[in-house]
Structure formats: C-alpha cells, structure tokens
Motif scaffolding. Structure first.
Motif, short mmCIF file in Angstrom:
data_model
loop_
_atom_site.label_atom_id
_atom_site.label_comp_id
_atom_site.label_asym_id
_atom_site.label_seq_id
_atom_site.Cartn_x
_atom_site.Cartn_y
_atom_site.Cartn_z
N THR A 45 0.83 -1.20 0.00
CA THR A 45 0.00 0.00 0.00
C THR A 45 0.86 1.25 0.00
OG1 THR A 45 -0.36 -0.59 2.33
CG2 THR A 45 -2.24 -0.73 0.87
N ASN A 46 2.01 1.22 0.69
CA ASN A 46 2.91 2.38 0.65
C ASN A 46 3.26 2.75 -0.79
OD1 ASN A 46 3.01 2.61 3.42
ND2 ASN A 46 5.08 1.81 3.63
N VAL A 47 3.76 1.78 -1.55
CA VAL A 47 4.22 2.04 -2.91
C VAL A 47 3.06 2.42 -3.82
CG1 VAL A 47 5.32 0.99 -4.95
CG2 VAL A 47 6.28 0.60 -2.67
N ALA A 48 1.94 1.70 -3.69
CA ALA A 48 0.79 1.99 -4.55
C ALA A 48 0.21 3.36 -4.27
CB ALA A 48 -0.27 0.91 -4.38
N VAL A 49 0.12 3.74 -3.00
CA VAL A 49 -0.40 5.07 -2.65
C VAL A 49 0.54 6.15 -3.15
CG1 VAL A 49 -0.81 6.64 -0.71
CG2 VAL A 49 -1.84 4.36 -0.71
N ALA A 50 1.86 5.96 -2.96
CA ALA A 50 2.82 6.96 -3.43
C ALA A 50 2.72 7.14 -4.93
CB ALA A 50 4.23 6.53 -3.03
N LEU A 51 2.63 6.06 -5.66
CA LEU A 51 2.51 6.13 -7.12
C LEU A 51 1.21 6.81 -7.53
CD1 LEU A 51 3.83 2.58 -8.02
CD2 LEU A 51 4.83 4.72 -8.84
N GLY A 52 0.12 6.42 -6.88
CA GLY A 52 -1.18 7.02 -7.22
C GLY A 52 -1.19 8.52 -7.00
N ARG A 53 -0.61 8.97 -5.90
CA ARG A 53 -0.60 10.40 -5.62
C ARG A 53 0.29 11.17 -6.59
NH1 ARG A 53 -0.50 10.21 1.03
NH2 ARG A 53 -2.70 9.66 1.27
N LEU A 54 1.24 10.49 -7.21
CA LEU A 54 2.08 11.13 -8.23
C LEU A 54 1.42 11.11 -9.60
CD1 LEU A 54 5.63 9.84 -7.20
CD2 LEU A 54 4.70 12.14 -6.91
N GLY A 55 0.20 10.59 -9.66
CA GLY A 55 -0.54 10.58 -10.92
C GLY A 55 -0.26 9.40 -11.81
N ILE A 56 0.38 8.36 -11.27
CA ILE A 56 0.67 7.16 -12.04
C ILE A 56 -0.53 6.22 -11.98
CG2 ILE A 56 2.21 5.18 -12.25
CD1 ILE A 56 3.52 7.86 -12.91
N ASP A 57 -0.94 5.70 -13.13
CA ASP A 57 -2.07 4.77 -13.19
C ASP A 57 -1.63 3.44 -12.59
OD1 ASP A 57 -4.44 3.52 -13.74
OD2 ASP A 57 -4.21 3.51 -15.92
N THR A 58 -2.10 3.16 -11.37
CA THR A 58 -1.56 2.08 -10.54
C THR A 58 -2.66 1.13 -10.10
OG1 THR A 58 0.13 3.60 -9.71
CG2 THR A 58 -0.24 1.58 -8.44
N ALA A 59 -2.33 -0.15 -10.05
CA ALA A 59 -3.23 -1.16 -9.49
C ALA A 59 -2.51 -1.94 -8.42
CB ALA A 59 -3.73 -2.11 -10.59
N TYR A 60 -3.24 -2.36 -7.41
CA TYR A 60 -2.69 -3.12 -6.29
C TYR A 60 -3.20 -4.56 -6.34
CZ TYR A 60 -2.10 -4.84 -1.52
OH TYR A 60 -1.77 -5.61 -0.44
N ILE A 61 -2.31 -5.52 -6.03
CA ILE A 61 -2.71 -6.92 -5.85
C ILE A 61 -2.26 -7.36 -4.46
CG2 ILE A 61 -2.52 -9.29 -6.67
CD1 ILE A 61 -1.66 -8.23 -9.39
N GLY A 62 -3.17 -7.92 -3.69
CA GLY A 62 -2.85 -8.44 -2.36
C GLY A 62 -4.10 -9.01 -1.73
N LYS A 63 -3.96 -9.46 -0.49
CA LYS A 63 -5.12 -10.03 0.21
C LYS A 63 -5.13 -9.51 1.64
CE LYS A 63 -6.96 -14.00 -0.77
NZ LYS A 63 -7.25 -15.45 -0.95
N VAL A 64 -6.31 -9.08 2.10
CA VAL A 64 -6.47 -8.56 3.45
C VAL A 64 -7.71 -9.19 4.08
CG1 VAL A 64 -5.34 -6.37 2.92
CG2 VAL A 64 -7.82 -6.57 2.64
#
Length: 311
Positions: A45-64
């Motif tokens: 989530t750290n990396v995906a959130v950072a990328l998203g806030r920089l305007g990068i079209d990002t998707a996350y894969i994981g399980k919670v």
C-alpha cells in the motif's frame, strides 16, 4: 480491465508507532513513549499510494482480512487514485500489523507481524495479471510469500512487463537466479547480507552491487544508502546520487518505499535511471520530514514545490 502504468503486488498492513531511546536487548523490558496507530501501510500500500498520488495509473494486488485494517487499506488506495479491484478480501485471516520503533535521531526499526497475504494464491495473482495485460511495470517484494512474489514477477515478465523487486524482508531460503527481474532495489544492509559481508567491513558500494549482480544475474541494481544518498549499477555503468539534506528528520519509516515508487514514476515518465534516482532522492527527503508513511507521500505539485527549493 485496462492496462496500467504500474501493478504492485505486496502486502498491506496497519502500522503502530512507538518512540524509544535505544533498541531493546533480549530479556529487557523496554519503556516507550507515544505509542499510537498511524497512517502507515505495508510495503504494497505504501508504494501503490505513493505512485497514485504522483498521478501514475496504478493497481494493487494483495489479500487482506474483512476487518477495519483491510477497510483502511482499501480507503487509502482509492483516495490516492489507485485501483483496489484486486485487493482480495477474506475471512481466513486478519489484516497484518507491525510495530515501528523510532529512535532519538529519527532512525527506525520495523517489527512485522504475519502478512494477511500468506493466504494469497498464485492463481489469484495470475488472474489479476491476465486481466491487466499490456501494463508497463510490475513491482513486488517479500511481505507476500516469496514464491508468490517471484511467480508473479516471472509471469509479468512473460507478459512483457518490466519487473521490479525489493526483496525485503530478506528470505532465509535462497532466491536463486533473478534474471527475469529488470530492477532490483535494495539498501546497504540488505546488500551486505546477500553478499555475506560484515556490517562494519569497509566495502565500496560498487563492489557490493557487482557481487549482487553476479549472484542474481540482474541487469540493474539500485542501492539506497540512507543519509548518504543512493547508488546504482546499470549494466556495467556505475553512478552515485548525492543525498539531499533537510533541516529536521522526523521519521525515516517508509522512505525506501517512497524512493522506489518515485524512481518508478520517473521511469514511467521516460526519464533515465539516473534522472529518476535524483528526483526520487528529493522525494524521499521530503518524506522524512513528515510523520507516518501514508501522509508522507505527497501529491506531485507539493513534491515539485519542495524540489524547487533544492534546484
């Protein structure tokens, strides 16, 4: 589903913070101050959130888990503009948590609990990647089981994606050849561990990265050096990126995740690796002036305003 700039496969968890004047020894009862639950995610989530806030079209894969910590991770991703479609939810486990101890100079150590991604299945990762064929970058690390992370990287490479690995936390079992990884991000401590070099041994970063490159067959090795900046071995080309000094370091937790996310963002924008690392170093410098990881990953306009002061 449409292709993405970046797909991130790694863990989500909720971070708890405490402040200590020293690290505990075995058997010691350590008193800490200001213990609290922060806006602090796992590496995924750290990396995906950072990328998203920089305007990068990002998707996350994981399980919670189906619990408030899982809800929080989904909320952070969506608010950052990242796609949380493949944040799988389950009743099998609870969402993981970790304790970050902060020292008197802002240094940190992280104690990770079990990741809820221990129940993530390889076929779920493959399904997600198939549904996002044509994506540019795939980023992973070992807060999900190593076999899942590496299987995802191999499949992403087969689909034509550029692959990025941050092998943290380092596994006890060997990783074998990683010639399907395009960019390996490590810190100096991890580099020394991989090469079986003592922490206090004098060793040039270039030699350390050459050893890592030889062991794993990775073309690009990027190594962060904390307050000393970063360095890279791109094929046979070696270069150093000097550090960016800030007036006050508040919290270094998540700075490495932010550095990697910022570097990848710049690669998406078409920058060279050296240019990407220079920008990422400034991004990471801004992040350590802010408490917590999720709040420290600032939008592009704020990052650019900060960088202007250092140009």
């Amino acid at each position: 589903m449409a292709k993405k700039d970046v797909i991130v496969l790694n863990s989500h968890g909720a971070g708890q913070y405490a402040y200590a004047d020293h690290m505990p020894k075995w058997g010691e009862t350590l008193s800490v101050k200001n213990w609290y639950v922060a806006e602090d995610g796992g590496k995924g989530t750290n990396v995906a959130v950072a990328l998203g806030r920089l305007g990068i079209d990002t998707a996350y894969i994981g399980k919670v888990g189906n619990d408030p910590w899982g809800d929080l991770g989904e909320k952070w991703l969506k608010e950052a503009g990242a796609d949380a479609t493949y944040m799988y939810r389950t009743d099998e486990v609870s969402t993981g948590t970790g304790l970050i101890l902060i020292g008197p100079e802002g240094q940190n150590t992280v104690i990770d609990g079990d990741s809820s991604s221990i129940v993530l299945k390889e076929e779920e990762v493959i399904q997600a990647l198939d549904n996002m064929k044509g994506s540019t970058f795939f980023v992973t690390g070992f807060e999900v089981p190593m076999r899942i992370a590496l299987a995802g990287a191999k499949y992403a490479k087969k689909l034509g994606m550029l692959t990025v690995l941050n092998p943290s936390p380092l596994p006890e079992e060997p990783m074998k050849k990683l010639d399907y990884i395009d960019y390996l991000f490590i810190n100096e401590v991890e580099g020394r561990y991989i090469c079986n070099e003592a922490e206090d041994a004098e060793l040039e970063p270039r030699r350390l990265m050459e050893e890592v490159q030889e062991i794993y067959g990775v073309g690009n090795v990027i190594m962060t050096l904390g307050a000393e900046g970063s360095t890279a071995l791109q094929g046979e080309e070696f270069f150093n990126i000097p550090p960016v000094r800030v007036e006050k370091v508040v919290n270094t937790a998540g700075a490495g995740d932010g550095f990697m996310a910022a570097a990848i963002a710049n690669l998406v924008w078409g920058k060279t690796l050296k240019e990407a690392m220079e920008w990422a170093g400034k991004y990471a410098a801004l992040s350590v002036t802010i408490n917590g990881t999720i709040p420290a990953y600032r939008p592009l306009d704020e990052v650019n305003a900060f960088i202007e002061k250092y140009n």
